[in-house]
Design a protein around this motif. Structure first.
Motif, mmCIF file in Angstrom:
data_model
loop_
_atom_site.group_PDB
_atom_site.id
_atom_site.type_symbol
_atom_site.label_atom_id
_atom_site.label_comp_id
_atom_site.label_asym_id
_atom_site.label_seq_id
_atom_site.Cartn_x
_atom_site.Cartn_y
_atom_site.Cartn_z
ATOM 1 N N GLU A 21 16.403 51.618 15.596
ATOM 2 C CA GLU A 21 16.997 52.525 16.563
ATOM 3 C C GLU A 21 16.047 53.698 16.811
ATOM 4 O OE1 GLU A 21 21.046 55.055 16.666
ATOM 5 O OE2 GLU A 21 21.123 53.212 15.469
ATOM 6 N N GLY A 22 15.898 54.076 18.059
ATOM 7 C CA GLY A 22 14.983 55.162 18.404
ATOM 8 C C GLY A 22 13.676 54.633 18.979
ATOM 9 N N SER A 23 13.390 53.341 18.780
ATOM 10 C CA SER A 23 12.132 52.774 19.285
ATOM 11 C C SER A 23 12.114 52.741 20.806
ATOM 12 C CB SER A 23 11.934 51.353 18.735
ATOM 13 O OG SER A 23 11.900 51.368 17.325
ATOM 14 N N VAL A 24 13.266 52.457 21.402
ATOM 15 C CA VAL A 24 13.342 52.404 22.866
ATOM 16 C C VAL A 24 13.016 53.781 23.451
ATOM 17 C CG1 VAL A 24 14.906 52.078 24.817
ATOM 18 C CG2 VAL A 24 14.948 50.458 22.899
ATOM 19 N N GLU A 25 13.563 54.828 22.835
ATOM 20 C CA GLU A 25 13.301 56.184 23.320
ATOM 21 C C GLU A 25 11.820 56.547 23.158
ATOM 22 O OE1 GLU A 25 15.836 55.276 21.483
ATOM 23 O OE2 GLU A 25 17.593 55.840 22.668
ATOM 24 N N LEU A 26 11.213 56.075 22.084
ATOM 25 C CA LEU A 26 9.774 56.337 21.907
ATOM 26 C C LEU A 26 8.956 55.663 23.005
ATOM 27 C CD1 LEU A 26 9.076 55.953 18.069
ATOM 28 C CD2 LEU A 26 8.830 58.021 19.436
ATOM 29 N N GLU A 27 9.309 54.409 23.309
ATOM 30 C CA GLU A 27 8.578 53.707 24.373
ATOM 31 C C GLU A 27 8.737 54.452 25.696
ATOM 32 O OE1 GLU A 27 9.903 49.776 25.393
ATOM 33 O OE2 GLU A 27 8.154 49.387 26.637
ATOM 34 N N GLU A 28 9.920 55.045 25.906
ATOM 35 C CA GLU A 28 10.171 55.761 27.163
ATOM 36 C C GLU A 28 9.289 56.997 27.324
ATOM 37 O OE1 GLU A 28 14.769 54.247 27.790
ATOM 38 O OE2 GLU A 28 14.406 56.285 27.063
ATOM 39 N N ILE A 29 8.779 57.534 26.218
ATOM 40 C CA ILE A 29 7.809 58.636 26.353
ATOM 41 C C ILE A 29 6.604 58.130 27.144
ATOM 42 C CG2 ILE A 29 6.272 60.218 25.147
ATOM 43 C CD1 ILE A 29 8.181 60.097 22.752
ATOM 44 N N PHE A 30 6.118 56.938 26.748
ATOM 45 C CA PHE A 30 4.941 56.367 27.418
ATOM 46 C C PHE A 30 5.273 55.925 28.847
ATOM 47 C CE2 PHE A 30 3.881 55.274 22.891
ATOM 48 C CZ PHE A 30 2.812 56.131 22.776
ATOM 49 N N THR A 31 6.369 55.169 28.994
ATOM 50 C CA THR A 31 6.668 54.634 30.326
ATOM 51 C C THR A 31 6.996 55.779 31.289
ATOM 52 O OG1 THR A 31 8.959 54.235 29.677
ATOM 53 C CG2 THR A 31 7.429 52.389 29.454
ATOM 54 N N GLY A 32 7.686 56.817 30.777
ATOM 55 C CA GLY A 32 7.994 57.972 31.625
ATOM 56 C C GLY A 32 6.725 58.699 32.049
ATOM 57 N N TYR A 33 5.800 58.813 31.112
ATOM 58 C CA TYR A 33 4.519 59.458 31.427
ATOM 59 C C TYR A 33 3.768 58.653 32.489
ATOM 60 C CZ TYR A 33 -0.374 60.739 30.950
ATOM 61 O OH TYR A 33 -1.669 61.098 31.213
ATOM 62 N N PHE A 34 3.652 57.340 32.274
ATOM 63 C CA PHE A 34 2.915 56.515 33.242
ATOM 64 C C PHE A 34 3.599 56.568 34.613
ATOM 65 C CE2 PHE A 34 1.356 53.978 29.398
ATOM 66 C CZ PHE A 34 0.113 54.592 29.412
ATOM 67 N N PHE A 91 6.509 49.718 9.093
ATOM 68 C CA PHE A 91 7.407 50.791 9.526
ATOM 69 C C PHE A 91 8.717 50.212 10.064
ATOM 70 C CE2 PHE A 91 3.270 52.765 9.347
ATOM 71 C CZ PHE A 91 3.532 54.034 8.864
ATOM 72 N N ILE A 92 8.620 49.177 10.895
ATOM 73 C CA ILE A 92 9.880 48.613 11.433
ATOM 74 C C ILE A 92 10.664 47.928 10.316
ATOM 75 C CG2 ILE A 92 9.095 48.416 13.818
ATOM 76 C CD1 ILE A 92 8.626 45.486 13.490
ATOM 77 N N ASP A 93 9.964 47.358 9.346
ATOM 78 C CA ASP A 93 10.667 46.741 8.220
ATOM 79 C C ASP A 93 11.457 47.783 7.436
ATOM 80 O OD1 ASP A 93 9.702 44.279 8.863
ATOM 81 O OD2 ASP A 93 8.180 44.195 7.284
ATOM 82 N N ASN A 94 11.077 49.039 7.550
ATOM 83 C CA ASN A 94 11.759 50.107 6.822
ATOM 84 C C ASN A 94 12.586 51.000 7.745
ATOM 85 O OD1 ASN A 94 10.919 50.238 3.755
ATOM 86 N ND2 ASN A 94 9.171 49.460 4.922
ATOM 87 N N GLY A 95 12.864 50.487 8.940
ATOM 88 C CA GLY A 95 13.811 51.176 9.820
ATOM 89 C C GLY A 95 13.267 52.404 10.510
ATOM 90 N N ILE A 96 11.960 52.592 10.496
ATOM 91 C CA ILE A 96 11.374 53.766 11.158
ATOM 92 C C ILE A 96 11.099 53.420 12.624
ATOM 93 C CG2 ILE A 96 9.368 55.318 11.198
ATOM 94 C CD1 ILE A 96 9.226 54.773 8.090
ATOM 95 N N PRO A 97 11.569 54.245 13.571
ATOM 96 C CA PRO A 97 11.333 53.949 14.992
ATOM 97 C C PRO A 97 9.838 53.878 15.301
ATOM 98 C CG PRO A 97 12.870 55.768 14.748
ATOM 99 C CD PRO A 97 12.324 55.487 13.384
ATOM 100 N N VAL A 98 9.481 52.925 16.144
ATOM 101 C CA VAL A 98 8.076 52.640 16.404
ATOM 102 C C VAL A 98 7.833 52.405 17.889
ATOM 103 C CG1 VAL A 98 6.467 50.682 16.247
ATOM 104 C CG2 VAL A 98 7.339 51.724 14.162
ATOM 105 N N SER A 99 6.713 52.898 18.373
ATOM 106 C CA SER A 99 6.188 52.424 19.643
ATOM 107 C C SER A 99 4.663 52.440 19.555
ATOM 108 C CB SER A 99 6.681 53.264 20.822
ATOM 109 O OG SER A 99 6.340 52.596 22.037
ATOM 110 N N GLY A 100 4.003 52.200 20.680
ATOM 111 C CA GLY A 100 2.550 52.187 20.646
ATOM 112 C C GLY A 100 1.984 51.671 21.945
ATOM 113 N N LEU A 101 0.668 51.749 22.029
ATOM 114 C CA LEU A 101 -0.044 51.305 23.225
ATOM 115 C C LEU A 101 -1.020 50.192 22.860
ATOM 116 C CD1 LEU A 101 -0.875 54.765 24.845
ATOM 117 C CD2 LEU A 101 1.006 53.212 25.404
ATOM 118 N N PHE A 102 -1.311 49.333 23.847
ATOM 119 C CA PHE A 102 -2.129 48.141 23.596
ATOM 120 C C PHE A 102 -2.669 47.672 24.934
ATOM 121 C CE2 PHE A 102 -1.864 43.355 22.766
ATOM 122 C CZ PHE A 102 -3.033 43.297 22.038
ATOM 123 N N THR A 103 -3.997 47.413 24.998
ATOM 124 C CA THR A 103 -4.583 46.947 26.256
ATOM 125 C C THR A 103 -4.913 45.456 26.238
ATOM 126 O OG1 THR A 103 -6.736 47.696 25.474
ATOM 127 C CG2 THR A 103 -5.540 49.172 26.962
#
Ligand SMILES: [Zn+2]
Length: 586
Positions: free
Chosen positions: A378-391, A412-424
């Motif tokens: 939980e919270g990963s979707v909101e983290l991704e929205e930082i990037f998508t909102g910026y773009f 991190f996801i295995d331990n319930g920590i919200p995650v996002s990131g960038l990848f080309t």
């Protein structure tokens, strides 16, 4: 984590008008909106060039691979940059990682070298070279039937004739490790697994089993030819010489961990990039690019006039390329309490691919379905929205990339920590749709140099870096800083009549949801001593916005109604002001 983007030009600092600036240190302007801190792709490219030089200087020793002098030199560079910023505490977290290296690997049959003979990861080697040793097939005889022909999956597939020999088995039905273990139990001297389809096998036996016999691999055509040779020889033994020299060694390596001296240690915002590379090449896109981006972000944070509100911790991971070892060790080393203090993790692994896409880890599965068994905290979707909102805000196209756990965010996801990131992009094939969005070439890999000697500085796409690095900086600003409350008015001029009737609507943003604030209205420089200005309270809604109307100021409180007015809003730990003018027709 995901904080709102607001714009207000009317806020003024309470500190200046209340005379606080003279009493203490000069206060920087409030942070009313998030920013990329002017961190550029060029800033990251300067670090990328340095890391590339380090890799190339150590090319003969395995570039920046785990356990190499190149990894040490790259670590020192990262540490120097972070320490020079003055804002980070930098440490090395060491851990032990099992490694395997190979010496001579050869197999010849009746004097004929087997050209595609190759290693299997984690398989044992030969204690001494096997010479003039019979090469045999398992005795299960349903060859070609993948339900159990000459596949050597269990002890019953072998007989006494295989004892002391080099056994040739085909890939299929069971794991490589099971074949090696079964052949070991049958008393064989070595096992060669050949492929069931064209192409290299690149296999692993899984966990190491000490005491097993030597295991290795061959490609399909050569394996088939050898099988025919053995069958054609009948009772005459076919003799081979086989050597696999391998060494298992536990080596010590490390993650470089940097955390801001400032910021709330109970609200840690992590971001990371793996610092190691593969031995085969200089690893500039994979992943000096992510490291260089993070260094530029660290310098951007360090140059801000404000200390971060939340502690920022960066992980430069070791041993990623041999199984995400560094990040996994790091998360495993944390207590439950330490894990709970980590609010987010942002992963940067390959941000300058030559045939790039602008990708965000697709945590809501909107572009790429979440693979089975992958946990999306939980919270990963909101983290991704930082990037998508910026773009979106800068008109930059972007796509979701698989939230697969195939990089350092897995632990991190295995331990319930919200995650996002960038990848080309790495070895995925670029589609026509992606070419429409980003240019480049359809039908080939997004990085044709992935894990090769050609993963060089020259082959990194600078345009991709120029898009991704400011996005990283923006996201860092969002997670590191809480926005200061900002007050604004719906009009900056109003008539005397309207001030009494409709009044001026004041909006205060960036409050905590449900927070109550006190406000006062004063007529600038015209308040009579002993008279109270108009005042009230307002409560923020769930988005942290409070709205109230000021009107009908007590005319006896001022010498004259027209002129400047100031609304002061006391938010508890800070005060913000906004002004408007009364007079004219409004
Ligand atoms: Zn990588």
């Amino acid at each position: 984590m995901s904080r709102r983007i607001t714009h207000s030009a009317l806020a003024v600092t309470a500190a200046a008008s209340l005379g606080l600036a003279t009493a203490g240190p000069v206060l920087a302007a409030p942070i009313s909106e998030h920013t990329d801190m002017d961190v550029t792709g060029e800033a990251a490219l300067a670090h990328l060039q340095e890391l590339s030089d380090i890799s190339l200087a150590h090319a003969d020793e395995g570039h920046r691979a785990v356990g190499t002098p190149g990894y040490e030199a790259a670590s020192e560079y990262v540490e120097e940059v972070l320490e020079a910023s003055g804002k980070f505490d930098v440490t090395r977290d060491t851990f032990t990682v099992p490694t395997q290296t190979f010496g001579e690997v050869s197999f010849s049959v009746e004097g004929e070298a087997q050209e595609t003979f190759s290693t299997l990861s984690n398989a044992e080697g030969t204690d001494a070279p096997l010479t003039d040793t019979a090469v045999t097939l398992p005795t299960d005889d349903a060859y070609g039937d993948q339900a159990g022909g000459e596949l050597g999956c269990e002890a019953g597939d072998y007989s006494d004739t295989n004892a002391g020999t080099i056994v040739l088995v085909q890939r299929g039905v069971c794991a490589f490790g099971e074949k090696v273990t079964a052949a070991t139990e049958a008393g064989a001297a070595a096992v060669v697994i050949y492929n069931h389809s064209p192409g290299a096998l690149n296999g692993t036996v899984g966990d190491r089993v000490e005491g097993n016999i030597a295991g290795a691999s061959m490609e399909l055509a050569e394996g088939d030819a050898l099988r025919e040779q053995i069958l054609a020889a009948g009772d005459t033994p076919v003799l081979g010489d086989l050597t696999v020299e391998t060494t298992f060694e536990d080596i010590e390596t490390w993650n470089v961990i940097a955390e801001t001296k400032a910021g709330d240690p109970d609200d840690v915002q992590m971001m990371g990039a793996h610092l190691d590379g593969v031995a085969e090449g200089p690893g500039v896109n994979d992943n000096a690019s992510g490291v260089a981006g993070l260094l530029a972000v660290a310098e951007g944070l360090a140059a801000q006039p404000h200390d971060v509100d939340n502690q920022v911790r960066m992980g430069f991971w070791g041993a990623e390329e041999i199984g995400l070892v560094g990040s996994t060790e790091y998360v495993a080393s944390l207590s439950d309490e330490e894990k709970e203090r980590i609010s987010s993790y942002l992963n940067y692994d390959m941000i300058g691919s030559e045939n790039y896409v602008i990708g965000t880890l697709d945590s809501d599965g909107s572009d790429v379905p979440i693979p089975d068994g992958v946990n999306v905290p939980e919270g990963s979707v909101e983290l991704e929205e930082i990037f998508t909102g910026y773009f979106d805000s800068i008109g930059q196209p972007h796509v979701g990339t698989e939230f697969s756990g195939r990089s350092d965010y897995q632990a991190f996801i295995d331990n319930g920590i919200p995650v996002s990131g960038l990848f080309t992009g790495a070895d995925a094939i670029k589609t026509e749709e992606e070419v429409e969005l980003f240019g480049g070439t359809a039908g080939v890999q997004q990085d044709r140099n992935y894990h090769t000697i050609d993963d060089t500085y020259e082959n990194v796409d600078q345009e991709a870096m120029g898009i991704m690095v400011p996005a990283m900086a923006y996201a860092a600003h969002v997670v590191a800083y809480d926005l200061d409350p900002v007050a604004s008015v719906d009009r900056d001029r109003i008539s005397v009549k309207d001030l009494k009737k409709s009044g001026v609507e004041v909006t205060v943003t960036n409050l905590e949801p449900g927070q109550t604030v006190d406000w006062t209205l004063t007529a600038d420089g015209r308040t009579k001593p002993g008279k109270s200005p108009a005042s009230g309270t307002a409560t923020a809604d769930e988005s942290g916005t409070a709205t109230f109307t000021v009107k009908g100021i007590d005319p006896s409180a001022v010498r004259g109604l027209p002129g400047g007015y100031t609304v002061s809003v006391d938010t508890g730990d800070t005060a913000v002001e906004v002004g408007f003018t009364v007079g004219g027709k409004g």
